[in-house]
Structures are given as structure tokens and as C-alpha cells.
Design a protein around this motif. Structure first.
Motif, short mmCIF file in Angstrom:
data_model
loop_
_atom_site.label_atom_id
_atom_site.label_comp_id
_atom_site.label_asym_id
_atom_site.label_seq_id
_atom_site.Cartn_x
_atom_site.Cartn_y
_atom_site.Cartn_z
N ALA A 77 0.84 -1.20 0.00
CA ALA A 77 0.00 0.00 0.00
C ALA A 77 0.88 1.25 0.00
N VAL A 78 0.48 2.25 -0.81
CA VAL A 78 1.17 3.55 -0.83
C VAL A 78 0.11 4.66 -0.81
N PRO A 79 0.54 5.89 -0.44
CA PRO A 79 -0.43 6.99 -0.35
C PRO A 79 -0.88 7.53 -1.71
N GLY A 80 -0.20 7.17 -2.79
CA GLY A 80 -0.55 7.68 -4.13
C GLY A 80 0.69 7.58 -4.99
N LEU A 81 0.85 8.51 -5.93
CA LEU A 81 2.04 8.47 -6.78
C LEU A 81 3.29 8.58 -5.91
N VAL A 82 4.25 7.74 -6.19
CA VAL A 82 5.52 7.79 -5.45
C VAL A 82 6.61 8.22 -6.43
N PRO A 83 7.73 8.74 -5.94
CA PRO A 83 8.80 9.18 -6.86
C PRO A 83 9.26 8.03 -7.76
N ASP A 84 9.71 8.39 -8.97
CA ASP A 84 10.10 7.37 -9.94
C ASP A 84 11.08 6.35 -9.38
N ASP A 85 12.12 6.81 -8.67
CA ASP A 85 13.13 5.85 -8.20
C ASP A 85 12.53 4.85 -7.21
N VAL A 86 11.59 5.32 -6.40
CA VAL A 86 10.93 4.43 -5.43
C VAL A 86 10.05 3.42 -6.17
N PHE A 87 9.33 3.93 -7.15
CA PHE A 87 8.44 3.07 -7.96
C PHE A 87 9.24 1.97 -8.66
N PHE A 88 10.33 2.36 -9.33
CA PHE A 88 11.15 1.38 -10.03
C PHE A 88 11.76 0.37 -9.06
N GLY A 89 12.19 0.84 -7.91
CA GLY A 89 12.78 -0.05 -6.90
C GLY A 89 11.79 -1.13 -6.47
N PHE A 96 4.33 -4.51 -6.21
CA PHE A 96 3.57 -3.50 -6.94
C PHE A 96 2.94 -2.52 -5.96
N PRO A 97 3.29 -1.22 -6.07
CA PRO A 97 2.71 -0.22 -5.17
C PRO A 97 1.26 0.07 -5.55
N VAL A 98 0.37 -0.07 -4.59
CA VAL A 98 -1.05 0.14 -4.82
C VAL A 98 -1.55 1.31 -3.98
N THR A 99 -2.13 2.30 -4.64
CA THR A 99 -2.74 3.44 -3.95
C THR A 99 -3.89 2.92 -3.08
N TRP A 100 -3.96 3.37 -1.83
CA TRP A 100 -4.96 2.75 -0.93
C TRP A 100 -6.35 3.35 -1.07
N GLU A 113 -4.80 10.59 -11.65
CA GLU A 113 -3.97 9.87 -10.67
C GLU A 113 -4.49 8.45 -10.52
N PRO A 114 -3.61 7.52 -10.18
CA PRO A 114 -4.13 6.18 -9.86
C PRO A 114 -4.85 6.16 -8.52
N ASP A 115 -5.94 5.37 -8.42
CA ASP A 115 -6.58 5.08 -7.13
C ASP A 115 -6.61 3.56 -6.96
N ALA A 138 11.25 -6.61 -15.24
CA ALA A 138 12.28 -6.11 -16.17
C ALA A 138 12.10 -4.60 -16.39
N TYR A 139 10.85 -4.15 -16.45
CA TYR A 139 10.60 -2.72 -16.60
C TYR A 139 11.17 -1.94 -15.41
N GLY A 140 10.94 -2.46 -14.22
CA GLY A 140 11.48 -1.81 -13.01
C GLY A 140 13.00 -1.74 -13.05
N LEU A 155 11.65 5.88 -21.47
CA LEU A 155 11.19 4.64 -20.84
C LEU A 155 9.73 4.73 -20.40
N ALA A 156 9.34 5.89 -19.89
CA ALA A 156 7.97 6.05 -19.41
C ALA A 156 6.95 5.87 -20.54
N ARG A 157 7.35 6.21 -21.78
CA ARG A 157 6.44 6.01 -22.92
C ARG A 157 6.19 4.52 -23.15
N LEU A 158 7.20 3.70 -22.89
CA LEU A 158 7.01 2.25 -23.02
C LEU A 158 5.96 1.77 -22.02
N TYR A 159 6.04 2.23 -20.78
CA TYR A 159 5.06 1.85 -19.76
C TYR A 159 3.66 2.30 -20.18
N TRP A 160 3.59 3.55 -20.61
CA TRP A 160 2.30 4.12 -20.99
C TRP A 160 1.62 3.31 -22.09
N1 HBI Z 1 3.72 5.70 -8.39
N2 HBI Z 1 2.11 4.69 -7.10
C1 HBI Z 1 2.64 4.93 -8.29
N3 HBI Z 1 2.08 4.35 -9.39
C2 HBI Z 1 2.58 4.56 -10.63
O1 HBI Z 1 2.05 4.02 -11.61
C3 HBI Z 1 3.72 5.37 -10.76
C4 HBI Z 1 4.27 5.94 -9.59
N4 HBI Z 1 5.35 6.72 -9.69
C5 HBI Z 1 5.98 6.98 -10.94
C6 HBI Z 1 5.33 6.38 -12.11
N5 HBI Z 1 4.28 5.63 -11.99
C7 HBI Z 1 5.81 6.67 -13.52
O2 HBI Z 1 6.33 7.95 -13.55
C8 HBI Z 1 6.87 5.73 -14.12
O3 HBI Z 1 6.39 4.52 -14.57
C9 HBI Z 1 7.53 6.33 -15.30
#
Ligand code: HBI
Ligand code: FE
Length: 280
Positions: A77-89, A96-100, A113-115, A138-140, A155-160
Motif C-alpha cells: 500500500a502507498v499513499p498515491g504516486l511515489v517518486p520514480d526511483d521508489v516506484f522502479f525499486g 507492486f505499489p497500490v494506492t490505498w 492519478e491512480p486510485d 524487467a521494466y522496473g 522509458l515512461a512512454r514504453l510503460y504508458w
Molecule cells: N507511483 N504509485 C505509483 N504508481 C505509478 O504508476 C507510478 C508511480 N510513480 C511513478 C510512475 N508511476 C511513472 O512515472 C513511471 O512509470 C515512469
């Protein structure tokens, strides 16, 4: 709510109201009536396997147990969008971080925003599929590298265009295509539009092409990229991306609705329903 350094929290289950659970039920029931025949089988199977149902916002620990047994993934569980480095980690470590929290009744169709509905319903079922589960990890890992190289935009365009808005070929589907992108699966109007409308382009997936392409965050997509299978997607994204990033520096970005030479065009869009906004 205590937040750990990796931005995770304990899911505050007790703070969901009856109205929150009712919102989940409304969203769930609508998508459940729409998606058979439209969503790919791997998604529908994953949803069933997780036992995610209409009855209310699920307990993340229960889902993590099932997911862990299937593919070794967990949800946190996470509060919402997290910084990119945290998300990739997290992704690189199969979490998988899930907005609560869940959206308000006036945002039923789409929010930027994701919910919890988007994250659980849209993303988690495919993590039950072993090949897709490996692709997400692998994306992470690619994200961690892309950050060091200053290549997050590409890279973010690939995810999108895959994880969020991807389509997959399926000969048994009415129009030959099904949905696997979570941004579509969790949206009632886009899950119709992406398959039925004459508006958008539908173009065969190509890694470099996708990484060149801007996208829309606040309207239906102008272009959907179509993969042949999750195996193909995973194989295409296997190599180190550094040479791809280098090649991208010599070429111009493409607008979200552009069709380029060399595209494998499945359908060329008429532009209906695109709305007015800026590509990013
Ligand atoms: N944080 N919780 C959460 N969910 C996402 O989908 C997410 C994020 N932080 C960054 C992010 N996505 C994107 O910027 C990257 O995939 C590029
Ligand atoms: Fe998402």
C-alpha cells in the motif's frame, strides 16, 4: 498513517466508508459487464484467480498471499504516486505499489492519478501471469538504469503504451484485438472506445517507435500499440536499452496521433473522439 522510507504504509482498511465500498462495487460491476470478450484472457483469468469481486475494496494482504504463490509478486500500500526511483525499486523487487484510497463519486469514469480501483483492478490481475510478471520486473530494472542515464522520458512512454494502454492481438476476438492495458481496463468509456471507435490509430508494437511517441494523459489515446503476445513483448524489451536511447537522440519525437513511415498500421484513425489537449 505511518509511512516507511520506501513510501509503503499499512492499508488503512478500517477507514474505508460504506460509500467507498459502494464506489468499488459500482466500478467493478460495470467493468465486469463490459470486459468479457474485450479484455485478454490472461486478465480475466487473473481476476478470477485472485478472487477479486464486487463486494468491496479488497484486503491487500489476502491478495499478496495469492499473488506470492502464483508468481512471487506482492502488493504494497502507498499513499498515491511515489517518486520514480521508489516506484522502479519496488517493481524491480516484484512489489507492486497500490494506492490505498478510492475515487469520489464525481470521478467515476476517469481520473489522472491512480486510485485503488485502477491499481488493483487494472494492474494486479496480469501480475498473476508469469510472463507479464517478468516483464513488469524487467521494466522496473530498466527504470533503475534509465534514471542513471537520464532516459526516463523514453522509458515512461514504453510503460504508458504497454502496461497502461496496450492492446493485444487475439484471433478469437470480434475485431481481432483485446485489451491488456490497465488504464483502459479500469475505464468504462475507453474500454469501448479503444476497440470500437474509428477514431484512434492502431499500430503494431515496435520498441523504438513507442519510445519516440508522446502521449495524452487527459483524453482517450490517439494511438494504441498492438502486441502479438506477452512473450513477444518481453522478448522485445529484453535487450539493454542504451543503444535504443542513443538512436532516439538522432530522431524527432512523434505526436500522439501521428502515423510514420514504416509503421505497421492496423487501422488508421479518423480523429473522432480525440478531444483537445496537449501531448506530453
Ligand atoms: N507511483 N504509485 C505509483 N504508481 C505509478 O504508476 C507510478 C508511480 N510513480 C511513478 C510512475 N508511476 C511513472 O512515472 C513511471 O512509470 C515512469
Ligand atoms: Fe497505472
Amino acid at each position: 498513517m505511518e509511512q516507511r522510507p520506501d513510501y509503503t504504509i499499512d492499508q488503512p482498511i478500517a477507514s474505508y466508508t460504506a460509500a467507498d465500498h459502494a464506489t468499488w462495487r459500482t466500478l467493478f460491476e460495470h467493468q465486469a459487464s463490459l470486459l468479457p470478450g474485450r479484455a485478454c484472457d490472461e486478465f480475466l483469468r487473473g481476476l478470477k484467480g485472485l478472487g477479486v469481486a464486487a463486494d468491496g475494496i479488497p484486503d491487500f494482504n489476502r491478495l499478496s498471499d495469492i499473488l506470492g504463490k502464483a508468481t512471487g509478486w506482492a502488493i504494497v500500500a502507498v499513499p498515491g504516486l511515489v517518486p520514480d526511483d521508489v516506484f522502479f525499486g519496488h517493481l524491480a523487487n516484484r512489489r507492486f505499489p497500490v494506492t490505498w484510497w478510492i475515487r469520489k463519486p464525481e470521478q467515476m469514469d476517469y481520473l489522472q492519478e491512480p486510485d485503488v480501483f485502477h491499481d488493483i483492478y487494472g494492474h494486479v490481475p496480469l501480475l498473476m501471469n508469469p510472463v507479464f510478471a517478468d516483464y513488469m520486473q524487467a521494466y522496473g530494472q530498466g527504470g533503475v538504469k534509465a534514471q542513471r542515464l537520464g532516459e526516463i522520458t523514453h522509458l515512461a512512454r514504453l510503460y504508458w503504451y504497454t502496461v497502461e494502454f496496450g492492446l493485444i492481438r487475439d484471433a478469437s476476438a470480434a475485431g481481432g484485438l483485446r485489451i491488456y492495458g490497465s488504464g483502459i481496463l479500469s475505464s468504462k468509456s475507453e474500454s469501448i472506445y479503444c476497440l470500437d471507435s474509428r477514431g484512434p490509430n492502431r499500430i503494431g508494437f515496435d520498441l523504438l517507435r513507442v519510445m519516440r511517441t508522446k502521449y495524452r494523459i487527459d483524453t482517450f489515446q490517439k494511438t494504441y500499440f498492438v502486441i502479438d503476445s506477452f512473450e513477444d513483448l518481453f522478448a522485445a524489451t529484453r535487450p539493454d536499452f542504451r543503444p535504443f536511447y542513443e538512436r532516439l537522440h538522432g530522431v524527432q519525437d512523434l505526436g500522439a496521433g501521428e502515423v510514420a513511415d514504416g509503421d505497421r498500421v492496423l487501422t488508421r484513425g479518423t480523429g473522432e473522439g480525440w478531444g483537445h489537449s496537449e501531448d506530453v
